[in-house]
Design a protein around this motif. Structure first.
Motif, short mmCIF file in Angstrom:
data_model
loop_
_atom_site.label_atom_id
_atom_site.label_comp_id
_atom_site.label_asym_id
_atom_site.label_seq_id
_atom_site.Cartn_x
_atom_site.Cartn_y
_atom_site.Cartn_z
N SER A 101 0.85 -1.19 0.00
CA SER A 101 0.00 0.00 0.00
C SER A 101 0.88 1.24 0.00
CB SER A 101 -0.83 0.00 1.28
OG SER A 101 0.05 0.14 2.38
N ARG A 102 0.23 2.38 -0.03
CA ARG A 102 0.99 3.63 0.03
C ARG A 102 1.81 3.69 1.32
NH1 ARG A 102 1.00 9.24 -0.79
NH2 ARG A 102 -0.14 9.24 -2.74
N LEU A 103 1.24 3.19 2.42
CA LEU A 103 1.96 3.23 3.70
C LEU A 103 3.24 2.41 3.62
CD1 LEU A 103 -1.00 2.80 6.24
CD2 LEU A 103 0.13 4.92 5.54
N ASN A 106 5.78 4.30 1.37
CA ASN A 106 6.36 5.48 2.03
C ASN A 106 7.55 5.08 2.90
OD1 ASN A 106 4.57 7.32 1.00
ND2 ASN A 106 3.22 7.32 2.79
N THR B 47 -1.23 3.87 11.89
CA THR B 47 -0.58 4.94 11.12
C THR B 47 -0.21 6.13 11.99
OG1 THR B 47 -1.89 4.31 9.19
CG2 THR B 47 -0.89 6.50 9.14
N VAL B 53 4.86 12.37 6.78
CA VAL B 53 4.58 11.26 5.84
C VAL B 53 3.95 10.09 6.60
CG1 VAL B 53 5.65 9.63 4.24
CG2 VAL B 53 6.54 11.95 4.40
N PRO B 54 2.80 9.60 6.12
CA PRO B 54 2.15 8.52 6.86
C PRO B 54 2.84 7.17 6.68
CG PRO B 54 0.87 9.06 4.90
CD PRO B 54 2.03 10.02 4.94
N ARG B 55 2.96 6.42 7.76
CA ARG B 55 3.46 5.05 7.68
C ARG B 55 2.96 4.28 8.89
NH1 ARG B 55 9.52 3.57 8.41
NH2 ARG B 55 8.40 1.67 8.96
N SER B 56 3.04 2.99 8.81
CA SER B 56 2.59 2.15 9.92
C SER B 56 3.64 2.15 11.01
CB SER B 56 2.37 0.72 9.44
OG SER B 56 1.41 0.69 8.41
N ARG B 68 13.03 12.69 14.69
CA ARG B 68 11.89 12.89 13.76
C ARG B 68 10.74 13.62 14.46
NH1 ARG B 68 13.55 11.66 8.64
NH2 ARG B 68 14.99 9.92 8.75
N SER B 107 -3.66 9.64 7.08
CA SER B 107 -3.31 9.48 5.66
C SER B 107 -3.94 10.58 4.83
CB SER B 107 -3.78 8.10 5.14
OG SER B 107 -2.95 7.08 5.65
N GLU B 114 -0.23 17.46 0.41
CA GLU B 114 0.51 17.29 -0.85
C GLU B 114 -0.34 17.72 -2.04
OE1 GLU B 114 2.52 13.39 -1.04
OE2 GLU B 114 2.22 13.48 -3.22
N GLN B 122 -6.45 9.71 -6.50
CA GLN B 122 -5.41 10.07 -5.53
C GLN B 122 -5.87 9.73 -4.10
OE1 GLN B 122 -4.92 14.21 -6.89
NE2 GLN B 122 -2.72 13.80 -7.06
N ASP B 125 -5.63 5.98 -3.63
CA ASP B 125 -4.24 5.55 -3.46
C ASP B 125 -3.75 5.92 -2.06
OD1 ASP B 125 -1.64 4.59 -4.22
OD2 ASP B 125 -1.01 6.67 -4.44
N ALA B 126 -4.09 7.14 -1.61
CA ALA B 126 -3.63 7.57 -0.29
C ALA B 126 -4.20 6.70 0.82
CB ALA B 126 -4.02 9.03 -0.06
N SER B 128 -4.93 3.55 0.48
CA SER B 128 -4.79 2.13 0.12
C SER B 128 -4.24 1.27 1.26
CB SER B 128 -3.90 1.97 -1.12
OG SER B 128 -2.60 2.48 -0.85
N GLY B 129 -3.56 1.90 2.23
CA GLY B 129 -3.02 1.11 3.34
C GLY B 129 -3.90 1.14 4.57
N ASN B 130 -5.05 1.79 4.49
CA ASN B 130 -5.92 1.93 5.66
C ASN B 130 -7.21 1.14 5.43
OD1 ASN B 130 -4.38 4.80 5.36
ND2 ASN B 130 -4.58 4.18 7.48
#
Ligand SMILES: Cc1cc2nc3c(=O)[nH]c(=O)nc-3n(C[C@H](O)[C@H](O)[C@H](O)COP(=O)(O)OP(=O)(O)OC[C@H]3O[C@@H](n4cnc5c(N)ncnc54)[C@H](O)[C@@H]3O)c2cc1C
Ligand code: FES
Ligand code: FES
Lengths: 288, 160
Positions: A101-103, A106, B47, B53-56, B68, B107, B114, B122, B125-126, B128-130
């Protein structure tokens, strides 16, 4: 699943590449690099007592020119996806966009993809097809290793305690093309099958050289040498591609997993290879 | 070992185990607004924003947070002073159990930073990980579009 690893005794943040290499060399098997952390933070062998985080070394630079791409090992896949959008007809960006995924994109880095040695790592498949050079730094200097080596050896055997610093992808030449195809049920999931192709055509559109690589079976990518041999000398027409796909279906030996059984993976690898070659031929013709 | 970092705008110095991941450390320090779903990087409930920037956070070592700026949903707003995304989430009914909501909104925040007027692709896609197991995605997408329109209108008024 997600990790708390009580056996880790030290977390190092080296401030120079030399320091990182020295630490990896000193602790050898007991040390592991932390890049994006997306794999390290989930599974870490008990032998690893020292983590060496590369994030302060400025290894995330990405440079795209006509002569080729210099991709820092710590560049995350999202960054590469954006920076490489116009390179090699977009094939590198498109491969990156299929990773998780995007996460995930990233966070996961190019170096991590090349080093993780996980069967579902897609980027080594494409890098092998493009014959990228992987710069590996060790105490005795830097070595440029062909990514093709990823088709026969586990990354851990190639790297030892070495640190990947960057990848060099050659620039696109007019009569060459590359393709990448991943069979997924939904965008970004682990592939049922994946293939990457690179071809060179002569002035009659005959394939004079070809690299065809698959993944998803073992800790390293797999060269489909028999299929390459069948393609060279042909024009990659429908009959040849059908023959190549059926050959792959018979000879490629992927594993079954709870998502996809072996027979399905075999069939889909044939399909992925065919489509990757078609993309590569179209790019080679269009590039003239 | 010690890590120093910014959390929701405040300087922090925490003692953490070298083998700990960020999600565990955040939750152990009271930041239970960061949810634990799968613990495998698949669901996005954990997240956080790392330098925007988002990440797990379950697939990130605590040591990676050194230096950070980490933002959790609590850094965006609260019930008394919600962020426009939180407000829109409530208004359009993008929440049922709410477990995915912190991750989704973070996210979405990164997306709007951005791309202030994102396309539906978009947005998809943004996000997609949630993963959301109860509300689904139609309402969150609606909430993001609504927020984008509002923020852009506000900007238009300010700019005028
Ligand atoms: C939910 C999920 C889905 C995913 N889906 C896919 C997918 O569909 N396709 C895909 O290709 N990938 C996928 N990935 C990513 C993949 O599984 C790995 O997690 C990723 O490639 C690791 O990259 P990283 O930068 O996070 O590396 P890390 O986790 O930091 O490191 C991974 C390994 O490589 C070593 N290493 C890292 N960088 C270097 C370096 N520069 N030099 C030497 N050694 C190094 C580390 O020591 C470690 O052994 C997915 C990940 C997740 C969490
Ligand atoms: S708990 Fe981290 S992604 Fe699911
Ligand atoms: S609102 Fe329940 S999981 Fe999304």
């Amino acid at each position: 699943m997600g990790g708390y690893f009580p056996w880790v005794k030290r977390y190092l943040r080296p401030q120079s590449l030399d320091e990182a290499i020295a630490a990896m060399n000193e602790f050898k098997d007991a040390a592991a690099v932390v890049a994006g952390g997306t794999s390290v933070a989930m599974r870490l062998p008990r032998r690893v007592e020292v983590l060496v985080d590369l994030q302060d070394l400025g290894l995330d630079k990405v440079q795209v020119t006509d002569a080729g791409l210099k991709l820092g090992a710590m560049a995350n896949l999202r960054k590469v996806e954006k920076a490489a959008a116009g390179a090699w007809g977009g094939v590198i960006a498109s491969a990156c966009s299929t990773v998780g995924s995007r996460l995930v994109r990233n966070a996961a880095t190019l170096g991590g993809e090349m080093a993780a040695g996980l069967p579902w790592c897609d980027i080594p498949v494409l890098m092998a097809a493009l014959d990228a050079r992987v710069s590996v730094s060790r105490p005795d200097g830097e070595e440029a290793v062909s990514a093709w080596q990823w088709t026969s050896q586990r990354p851990s055997d190639i790297l030892g305690s070495g640190v990947i610093t960057r990848l060099l992808v050659p620039g696109h030449v007019a009569n060459e093309g590359a393709g990448f195809y991943k069979v997924m049920r939904v965008q970004g999931e682990y592939g049922a099958a994946v293939a990457a192709a690179w071809v060179r055509l002569d002035e009659h559109d005959t394939i004079t050289a070809c690299r065809l690589v698959s993944g998803g079976v073992s800790p390293h990518a797999v060269a489909l040498n028999y299929a390459q041999d069948a393609l060279v000398g042909s024009k990659g027409d429908d009959t040849t591609l059908k023959y190549v796909a059926s050959m792959i279906e018979q000879r490629f030996k992927p594993a079954s997993d709870p998502r996809f059984d072996r027979a399905y993976r075999q069939k889909m690898t044939g399909v992925a290879a065919k489509r990757a070659v078609q993309q590569a031929i179209a790019m080679a013709k269009g590039g003239r | 070992m010690k890590i120093t970092f910014k959390l929701n705008g405040r300087d922090e110095e925490w003692e953490v185990e070298p083998g700990a991941n960020l999600l565990d450390v955040l939750r152990e320090n009271g930041h239970t607004e960061v949810k634990r779903g799968c613990d495998t990087g698949d669901c996005g409930a954990c997240t956080v924003l790392v330098d925007g920037v988002p990440r797990s956070s379950c697939t990130m070592m605590a040591g990676q947070a050194q230096g950070r700026e980490i933002t959790t949903i609590a850094g965006l707003g609260d019930a008394l002073d919600p962020h426009p995304l939180q407000q829109a989430w409530v208004e359009v009914g993008a929440v049922q159990c709410g477990f995915c909501t912190p991750g989704m909104i973070l996210s979405a925040k990164a997306l709007l930073d951005e791309a202030p007027m994102p396309t539906e692709d978009q947005i998809k896609d943004a996000l997609s990980g949630n993963l959301c197991r109860c509300t689904g995605y139609v309402k969150p997408i609606e909430a993001i579009k609504l927020t984008a329109t509002r923020l852009n209108n506000d900007k238009g008024v300010t700019d005028a």
